[in-house]
Structure formats: structure tokens, C-alpha cells
Design a protein around this motif. Structure first.
Motif, PDB file in Angstrom:
ATOM      1  N   PRO A  17       0.835  -0.959   0.109  1.00 56.44           N
ATOM      2  CA  PRO A  17       0.058  -0.063  -0.039  1.00 56.44           C
ATOM      3  C   PRO A  17       0.864   1.248   0.101  1.00 56.44           C
ATOM      4  O   PRO A  17       2.157   1.108   0.174  1.00 56.44           O
ATOM      5  N   ARG A  44      -5.216  -1.521   8.216  1.00 58.50           N
ATOM      6  CA  ARG A  44      -5.899  -0.819   7.015  1.00 58.50           C
ATOM      7  C   ARG A  44      -5.946  -1.711   5.794  1.00 58.50           C
ATOM      8  O   ARG A  44      -5.048  -2.469   5.616  1.00 58.50           O
ATOM      9  N   SER A  45      -7.251  -1.787   5.326  1.00 56.51           N
ATOM     10  CA  SER A  45      -7.381  -2.413   4.222  1.00 56.51           C
ATOM     11  C   SER A  45      -6.536  -1.989   3.055  1.00 56.51           C
ATOM     12  O   SER A  45      -5.981  -1.021   2.839  1.00 56.51           O
ATOM     13  N   ASP A  46      -6.717  -3.014   1.556  1.00 54.02           N
ATOM     14  CA  ASP A  46      -5.778  -2.218   0.651  1.00 54.02           C
ATOM     15  C   ASP A  46      -6.397  -0.840   0.113  1.00 54.02           C
ATOM     16  O   ASP A  46      -5.519  -0.163  -0.351  1.00 54.02           O
ATOM     17  N   ASP A  47      -7.551  -0.520   0.448  1.00 56.58           N
ATOM     18  CA  ASP A  47      -8.316   0.753   0.088  1.00 56.58           C
ATOM     19  C   ASP A  47      -8.025   1.908   1.097  1.00 56.58           C
ATOM     20  O   ASP A  47      -8.275   3.010   0.877  1.00 56.58           O
ATOM     21  N   HIS A  49      -8.861   1.883   4.193  1.00 51.19           N
ATOM     22  CA  HIS A  49      -9.906   1.992   5.366  1.00 51.19           C
ATOM     23  C   HIS A  49      -9.524   1.260   6.645  1.00 51.19           C
ATOM     24  O   HIS A  49      -8.635   0.158   6.405  1.00 51.19           O
TER      25      HIS A  49
END
Length: 157
Positions: A17, A44-47, A49
Motif C-alpha cells: 500500500p 488498514r485494508s488495501d483501499d 480504510h
């Protein structure tokens, strides 16, 4: 390890990321001699969040969810290392991880959760990814994150 770390990440189907910015008054990393200190990276997610959750009997957030959150922390640690070093192949050894797991008083499997990060680092870095570690349960983490992990890395000087 003959294969570059970047190639190993790609072979495992992983992508780093963007290195996240600090949430408060601190730096995301600090190089001191041949040691790189990475500030705590929240799940945190890949996007981007925040992966929120709390492990324990009254929660539907499972150990597997916590392991995935810890894995994301490890990817963010590697992203910070790349930002600091420019090249992940400058990593000599992951020295220390400290993992914090948001959990209730009745949850005792913190090490299993933090294994998500440990396993990823060993899969990506081989023996360079083997490290010392603590896994600690806490009542809460910044922004409601499920997991936060900081790291100390020995780098080429």
C-alpha cells in the motif's frame, strides 16, 4: 535470498500500500545507524480504510479476521520500510515486532492473531523475516483499529 523482495511480493500476489501518514505528532519511521524503527501501523485494508474490530467472546470478529488485520499491518510496515530505504533489499533482518490486539478480557489468543504479520514477513523475506516479538491485548486502539504493530529492522549500513 536470490530473488528480490519486490519480486517475491509479486510472486505471492501481494502489493504494498502507499505509506500512511502519521495520525499525530510523530514520524512514521526513524533510521538510527543500521536500525530502522517503524512506528505502529494500524490495520488498514488495501483501499486504506481502517479494519476495525475487537476479539473476544462477545464479538463476531474472529481470529482469522485478526490475522488478516495483522497481515495488513505487516504490509504497511514494508511500505514504510520502502519509503525510508528506497529499496526493500536493504533489509538485513526484521529484529522485533510488537503487536497490539484490540480484545476483551476473555480473549487469550493474541499470539495467534499476530502470527498473521509474522507469517507474512517470513513468507516474503525468508530467514530475514524471522524476528523476536510480543503480542499484547489492549482495550482499544487508535481509530478503532483491530491491530497495531510496530517494528525494528536491521538494514544495510
Amino acid at each position: 535470498m536470490a530473488e528480490s523482495i519486490e519480486n517475491r511480493l509479486q510472486a505471492l500476489g501481494l502489493r504494498l500500500p502507499a505509506a500512511s501518514v502519521p495520525l499525530a505528532n510523530y514520524v512514521p519511521y526513524l533510521l538510527a545507524g543500521d536500525l530502522l524503527f517503524i512506528s505502529g501501523q494500524i490495520s488498514r485494508s488495501d483501499d486504506g480504510h481502517v479494519i476495525k474490530g475487537c476479539l473476544g467472546a462477545a464479538s463476531d470478529f474472529r481470529i482469522e479476521d485478526g490475522q488478516m488485520a495483522a497481515r495488513q499491518c505487516a504490509l504497511h510496515i514494508l511500505a514504510q520500510a520502502k519509503a525510508a530505504l528506497g529499496d526493500l533489499d536493504a533489509i538485513v533482518q526484521i529484529v522485533r515486532l510488537t503487536g497490539f490486539v484490540a480484545s476483551s478480557h476473555d480473549f487469550f489468543d493474541h499470539p495467534l492473531v499476530v502470527n498473521g504479520a509474522s507469517d507474512l514477513l517470513v513468507n516474503v523475506l525468508g530467514d530475514r523475516g524471522r524476528h523476536t516479538r510480543s503480542a499484547v491485548g489492549v482495550a482499544s486502539l487508535p481509530t478503532g483499529a483491530a491491530v497495531e504493530i510496530d517494528c525494528i529492522i536491521k538494514v544495510q549500513s
